[in-house]
Scaffold this active site. Sequence first.
Site, PDB file in Angstrom:
ATOM      1  N   ASP A  18      60.944 -10.489 -16.493  1.00 58.05           N
ATOM      2  CA  ASP A  18      62.328 -10.014 -16.447  1.00 58.05           C
ATOM      3  C   ASP A  18      62.713  -9.137 -17.633  1.00 58.05           C
ATOM      4  O   ASP A  18      63.870  -9.116 -18.054  1.00 58.05           O
ATOM      5  CB  ASP A  18      63.314 -11.205 -16.343  1.00 58.05           C
ATOM      6  CG  ASP A  18      63.021 -12.068 -15.131  1.00 58.05           C
ATOM      7  OD1 ASP A  18      62.581 -11.499 -14.114  1.00 58.05           O
ATOM      8  OD2 ASP A  18      63.241 -13.290 -15.202  1.00 58.05           O
ATOM      9  N   LYS A  67      61.237  -4.249 -16.142  1.00 54.69           N
ATOM     10  CA  LYS A  67      60.133  -3.395 -15.677  1.00 54.69           C
ATOM     11  C   LYS A  67      60.576  -2.458 -14.552  1.00 54.69           C
ATOM     12  O   LYS A  67      60.263  -1.271 -14.556  1.00 54.69           O
ATOM     13  CB  LYS A  67      58.961  -4.274 -15.182  1.00 54.69           C
ATOM     14  CG  LYS A  67      58.383  -5.159 -16.282  1.00 54.69           C
ATOM     15  CD  LYS A  67      57.319  -6.098 -15.754  1.00 54.69           C
ATOM     16  CE  LYS A  67      57.859  -7.227 -14.900  1.00 54.69           C
ATOM     17  NZ  LYS A  67      58.693  -8.218 -15.602  1.00 54.69           N
ATOM     18  N   GLY A 124      61.128 -10.148  -9.232  1.00 50.80           N
ATOM     19  CA  GLY A 124      62.414  -9.583  -8.826  1.00 50.80           C
ATOM     20  C   GLY A 124      62.692  -8.454  -9.794  1.00 50.80           C
ATOM     21  O   GLY A 124      62.988  -8.698 -10.955  1.00 50.80           O
ATOM     22  N   HIS A 125      62.514  -7.223  -9.333  1.00 52.64           N
ATOM     23  CA  HIS A 125      62.650  -6.069 -10.211  1.00 52.64           C
ATOM     24  C   HIS A 125      63.926  -5.309  -9.846  1.00 52.64           C
ATOM     25  O   HIS A 125      64.065  -4.809  -8.739  1.00 52.64           O
ATOM     26  CB  HIS A 125      61.419  -5.157 -10.087  1.00 52.64           C
ATOM     27  CG  HIS A 125      60.164  -5.812 -10.588  1.00 52.64           C
ATOM     28  ND1 HIS A 125      58.932  -5.208 -10.581  1.00 52.64           N
ATOM     29  CD2 HIS A 125      59.962  -7.034 -11.141  1.00 52.64           C
ATOM     30  CE1 HIS A 125      58.036  -6.026 -11.101  1.00 52.64           C
ATOM     31  NE2 HIS A 125      58.624  -7.147 -11.433  1.00 52.64           N
ATOM     32  N   GLN A 144      55.847 -10.170 -13.579  1.00 47.98           N
ATOM     33  CA  GLN A 144      55.897 -11.247 -14.557  1.00 47.98           C
ATOM     34  C   GLN A 144      55.719 -10.677 -15.976  1.00 47.98           C
ATOM     35  O   GLN A 144      56.071  -9.542 -16.203  1.00 47.98           O
ATOM     36  CB  GLN A 144      54.844 -12.332 -14.259  1.00 47.98           C
ATOM     37  CG  GLN A 144      55.124 -13.157 -13.009  1.00 47.98           C
ATOM     38  CD  GLN A 144      54.802 -12.450 -11.708  1.00 47.98           C
ATOM     39  OE1 GLN A 144      53.680 -12.006 -11.513  1.00 47.98           O
ATOM     40  NE2 GLN A 144      55.762 -12.324 -10.813  1.00 47.98           N
TER      41      GLN A 144
END
Length: 422
Positions: A14, A17, A41-42, A223
Amino acid sequence: MGRVDVLLGLQWGDEGKGKIVDVLTPRYDMVARFQGGPNAGHTLEFAGEKYVLRSVPSGIFQGDKINIIGNGVVLDPVLFREEVESLFNSGHPLKDRLVISRKAHLILPTHRLLDAAGEKALGAQKVGTTGKGIGPTYTDKVSRHGVRVGDIEGDFEANYKRAKERHLGMLRGMGVEVPDLTQAEADFFAAVEYLRQFRFVDSEFVINNTLKSGKNILAEGAQGSMLDIDFGSYPFVTSSNTICAGSCVGLGVSPRAIGDVYGIFKAYCTRVGAGPFPTELFDEDGRQMAERGYEFGAVTGRPRRCGWIDLVALRYTIMLNGVTKLIMMKSDVLDTFATIKACRAYRINGVETRDFPYSIEQEIEPIYDEIPGWQCDLTAFDREEQLPKAFLDYVAYLERELEVPIAILSVGPDRKQTIVRG
Ligand code: GDP
Ligand code: IMO
Ligand code: MG
């Protein structure tokens, strides 16, 4: 010969990225995810819209670049379909711009059940996974029981059935009462059919041929390095190699093809899920970081734990990845702090160390440097010359401590709130 530049998280995920992959995409011909799955979750924000991507690479909003889901990724057809349909509905059709490796492994409904059962069995020791079936899917890959995207082109039902029966046996062995799977299986098979509209490719050839023609690729990590299966805070990690080396195995490229390694970190530090976190804060400062940084998981909505930046861990992950350029995110979250702390070393059993220890599941006293805060709003700045001296002093301090230049500074969630220095 083109090159593969890799962008990856240096902390516990988080870091931001998705935002930076989107910012950098115009410089590349292709964007490729190399590991992880819908545990990621980007988040991207531009033109007043916000998107959260899980399996789809973050290069899809910049022109018609080809985006690749590499062999190292684990793909959940149901979640993938949801993601693609929601992008389609917001005016972003992907069909012609997204290709999927035949060698990527599939997450089955029973993988999710195994994930939940494994966590339940661990009780208080649980990892706090995202519950997406990531661990069991990678376990099947390594134990040579996995089902791959390429299998969809063969006798898929037989493969699926074999895997499912095996999983049901495992679940029963764990004393789990297996729920009725009728609906989950119907959804799964419908999503597998949906998947067929995408091109399944031997992505290692696509990627190497692209490089051969002199084009460049951006590899997008998921990650963070502290969640790496080998080097992270084991066993509180994810089940893939999140470090730079993971991009070689997760895409099928030679280490010699790797160019720049972008290491991305927050101006402070967060972690979601269980596991040790030496600089974690339980006070007003931590609460402010969580609130100002809106620190809630993009996938699970869980509150993220917050703490000061950990330079011991960062030096370690910079080393593991061979980082050539650093990217600092969420600088604006510290705008209100009078003093900023940075953990320069750990004290363990009375001994000071700058080296990351075998385990951080022990009593660790962070030794902090204190840096004066800038106490002004950074979010409106878009050029380095505008930035306050106190902030640039913090940047210079970090560059001295980490021995790698900080090439990009992020001062807000929007694409535009980005200052590229070099
Ligand atoms: P990723 O998983 O590494 O892509 O990061 P996430 O999307 O899970 O979390 C990063 C969060 O921070 C998202 O909500 C972003 O919109 C937000 N974000 C990214 N950069 C900045 C920044 O510079 N400032 C602020 N305030 N938020 C940011
Ligand atoms: P992005 O790509 C933050 C964490 C989980 C848990 C551990 C294992 O958005 O940075 P898993 O479901 O992978 O088996 O969970 O890893 N985790 C993440 N934390 N960001 C992520 O992805 C994460 N993906 C997994 O919280 O502690
Ligand atoms: Mg995330």
